[in-house]
Design a protein around this motif. Structure first.
Motif, short mmCIF file in Angstrom:
data_model
loop_
_atom_site.label_atom_id
_atom_site.label_comp_id
_atom_site.label_asym_id
_atom_site.label_seq_id
_atom_site.Cartn_x
_atom_site.Cartn_y
_atom_site.Cartn_z
N THR A 20 0.85 -1.31 -0.08
CA THR A 20 -0.06 0.24 -0.15
C THR A 20 0.78 1.29 0.01
O THR A 20 0.63 2.25 -0.76
CB THR A 20 -0.79 -0.03 1.27
N TYR A 64 2.31 1.77 -3.38
CA TYR A 64 1.24 2.15 -4.26
C TYR A 64 0.89 3.55 -4.16
O TYR A 64 1.06 4.32 -5.14
CB TYR A 64 0.02 1.30 -4.12
N SER A 65 0.96 4.12 -2.62
CA SER A 65 0.51 5.55 -2.56
C SER A 65 1.67 6.48 -3.06
O SER A 65 1.36 7.33 -3.52
CB SER A 65 0.12 5.78 -1.32
N TYR A 114 3.61 5.68 -5.64
CA TYR A 114 3.62 5.65 -6.97
C TYR A 114 2.69 6.88 -7.52
O TYR A 114 2.82 7.45 -8.38
CB TYR A 114 3.41 4.36 -7.66
N ASN A 115 1.35 6.78 -6.58
CA ASN A 115 0.39 7.83 -7.12
C ASN A 115 0.95 9.06 -6.91
O ASN A 115 0.37 9.93 -7.59
CB ASN A 115 -0.86 7.52 -6.26
N VAL A 116 1.54 9.57 -5.65
CA VAL A 116 2.14 10.86 -5.26
C VAL A 116 2.95 11.16 -6.75
O VAL A 116 2.75 12.33 -7.10
CB VAL A 116 2.72 10.68 -4.17
N ILE A 169 3.23 10.04 -9.78
CA ILE A 169 2.45 10.42 -11.17
C ILE A 169 1.64 11.74 -10.88
O ILE A 169 1.56 12.29 -11.81
CB ILE A 169 1.15 9.18 -11.30
N PHE A 170 0.96 11.90 -9.82
CA PHE A 170 0.13 13.09 -9.46
C PHE A 170 1.29 14.27 -9.88
O PHE A 170 0.82 15.35 -10.55
CB PHE A 170 -0.47 13.01 -8.14
N ASP A 195 1.93 14.62 -13.69
CA ASP A 195 0.79 15.00 -14.23
C ASP A 195 0.51 16.64 -14.03
O ASP A 195 0.38 17.29 -15.02
CB ASP A 195 -0.51 14.37 -13.79
N HIS A 209 -8.77 14.41 -7.80
CA HIS A 209 -8.53 12.94 -7.54
C HIS A 209 -7.00 12.67 -7.05
O HIS A 209 -6.42 11.73 -7.03
CB HIS A 209 -8.65 11.89 -8.65
N PRO A 266 -3.94 11.95 -4.59
CA PRO A 266 -3.70 11.01 -3.91
C PRO A 266 -3.53 11.15 -2.40
O PRO A 266 -3.29 10.35 -1.67
CB PRO A 266 -2.44 10.27 -4.24
#
Length: 159
Positions: A14, A17-18, A20-22, A24-25, A28, A123, A125
């Motif tokens: 987890t 994953y978080s 990774y999301n940060v 990518i955020f 972007d 959206h 993270p």
């Protein structure tokens, strides 16, 4: 003991994953801020007939965006010539060179970038409270200058 190992593995996955999301955020947002900036710059200069480098403004184009960074190129299309003999930038025949790109297209591109920005922010993270603290974004602040300018509130808030 196995239950503890499963919880640890789940927690680590987890966390990865978080992270990774940060990341990518951050990528972007950095790209979207660059897009917004270039379209806004083009719109602001759509009537510019004289630049510091000389000549009319040449539209900036995003050539490629990858992993949070964009490369730009300059549009070297022929200018739009208007007969205005009294204009200070008129050539010896009385024509003034104006940028020849579509302001409507630039506005549409800006609107698309703004919509994408709103969706990404909606959206994101992490919650807004953590955004104000900024600790989760330390790596992003180091890598992405546009992201840092938009979201590093520590100096702004005097922390």
């Amino acid at each position: 003991m196995i239950k503890g190992i499963i919880i640890t593995i789940f927690s680590l996955s987890t966390l990865a994953y978080s992270k990774y999301n940060v990341e990518i955020f951050c990528q972007d947002i950095n790209v979207l801020l660059q897009r917004v900036r270039v379209h806004a710059q083009n719109i602001a200069n759509h009537q510019t007939t004289r630049t510091e480098r000389g000549g009319h403004y040449k539209r900036k184009l995003l050539s490629k965006c990858e992993k949070g960074f964009c490369t730009f190129k300059t549009d070297h299309s022929s200018p739009l010539l208007k007969y205005m003999p009294t204009h200070p930038d008129a050539n010896f025949e009385g024509y003034v060179a104006f940028p020849s790109f579509s302001i409507k297209e630039e506005r549409e591109n800006l609107k698309m970038a703004q919509k994408a920005y709103e969706i990404v922010i909606k959206h994101m993270p992490i919650d807004e409270e953590k955004l104000l603290i900024g600790h989760d974004f330390k790596d992003c602040f180091k890598k992405y200058a546009f992201f840092k300018r938009e979201f590093d509130f520590k100096d702004y808030l005097g922390r």
